[in-house]
Design a protein around this motif. Sequence first.
Motif, PDB file in Angstrom:
ATOM      1  N   LEU A  23    -118.344  -7.269  30.744  1.00 19.58           N
ATOM      2  CA  LEU A  23    -118.405  -6.512  31.996  1.00 19.58           C
ATOM      3  C   LEU A  23    -117.487  -7.058  33.094  1.00 19.58           C
ATOM      4  O   LEU A  23    -116.855  -6.266  33.806  1.00 19.58           O
ATOM      5  N   ARG A  25    -114.649  -8.280  32.849  1.00 22.89           N
ATOM      6  CA  ARG A  25    -113.278  -7.870  32.553  1.00 22.89           C
ATOM      7  C   ARG A  25    -113.029  -6.415  32.929  1.00 22.89           C
ATOM      8  O   ARG A  25    -111.915  -6.032  33.252  1.00 22.89           O
ATOM      9  N   VAL A  26    -114.092  -5.615  32.868  1.00 22.19           N
ATOM     10  CA  VAL A  26    -113.965  -4.194  33.217  1.00 22.19           C
ATOM     11  C   VAL A  26    -114.155  -3.988  34.714  1.00 22.19           C
ATOM     12  O   VAL A  26    -113.418  -3.224  35.343  1.00 22.19           O
ATOM     13  N   TYR A  27    -115.132  -4.674  35.288  1.00 20.91           N
ATOM     14  CA  TYR A  27    -115.430  -4.564  36.722  1.00 20.91           C
ATOM     15  C   TYR A  27    -115.175  -5.931  37.358  1.00 20.91           C
ATOM     16  O   TYR A  27    -116.105  -6.728  37.547  1.00 20.91           O
ATOM     17  N   CYS A  28    -113.922  -6.162  37.697  1.00 19.06           N
ATOM     18  CA  CYS A  28    -113.503  -7.493  38.166  1.00 19.06           C
ATOM     19  C   CYS A  28    -114.151  -7.872  39.498  1.00 19.06           C
ATOM     20  O   CYS A  28    -114.250  -9.064  39.822  1.00 19.06           O
TER      21      CYS A  28
END
Length: 270
Positions: A23, A25-28
Amino acid sequence: MWKVVASGVVVFPGLFWALRRLLPRVYCHWNDADVVLVSERLVSSVHALMATAAGVVIVASCWNNVIHDRHWLATDFVVYYGVPYMTYDIVAMYLSHYHRFRVKGHEEYQQHSLRTIGSFVRREFLLVLHHIALLTILLPVTLFSRKDQGDFFIGCLFLTEVSTPFVSLGKILIQLGLQEGSVHKANGGMVLLTFFLCRIALFPFMYWMYGRHYSLALHTVPAHLPLATNLGSCCILAPQLYWFILLCRKGYRLYQRSRQASPTGGAKDN
């Protein structure tokens, strides 16, 4: 060996661990509290879908004779997935609590301690009690006290998880900033509907099915059941009623807020 590898002892903590790393990596822009909350809710939804599927299979298989019909899932799902999940979820809820207060800057939450654990138990006492009760009551009843009867009713109890994915989705939508959208509002309606049907109305339904099997009127069923059975049902039902009232209050507040924020509502207030 394969049952151990595929059981909840591995699946639920493993999925939680994987999501906590994927997560960010997707929602920094998410902090630790955001990641742990969404990871916990996604794993909770996975377990709920598995429990619902198991419940549907058991109920459908045992419909003709709700007392004596058997299905292997009634026992195996509790052993391999129910117990591991409830144990894991207590830890996951604590981690969510810990990271939420750590992100807020509470000094005592800089590291895990008995104090942080105590704070979690006090704040989430009903949920913790609910999990412990399932581990200490449902497990022994399922494995040792039923005398190979009542798989149908174990399947019904699995169906209480139907509402969980909707509850989790609501929290995830809030996390994504989509709480004002139509999807969140529709999901709120599904939360109330599924919670009422599968966590409250389910109990009179189970009593009715028991009465149907023995040709008893619904109002006479409690008198024909052991006191422990009635007390156990009340102990499971009571927190569901409490949570349902809280959900209704929250839904009403959101409805009022949405109504006041709408152009029609604003014009009417003026």
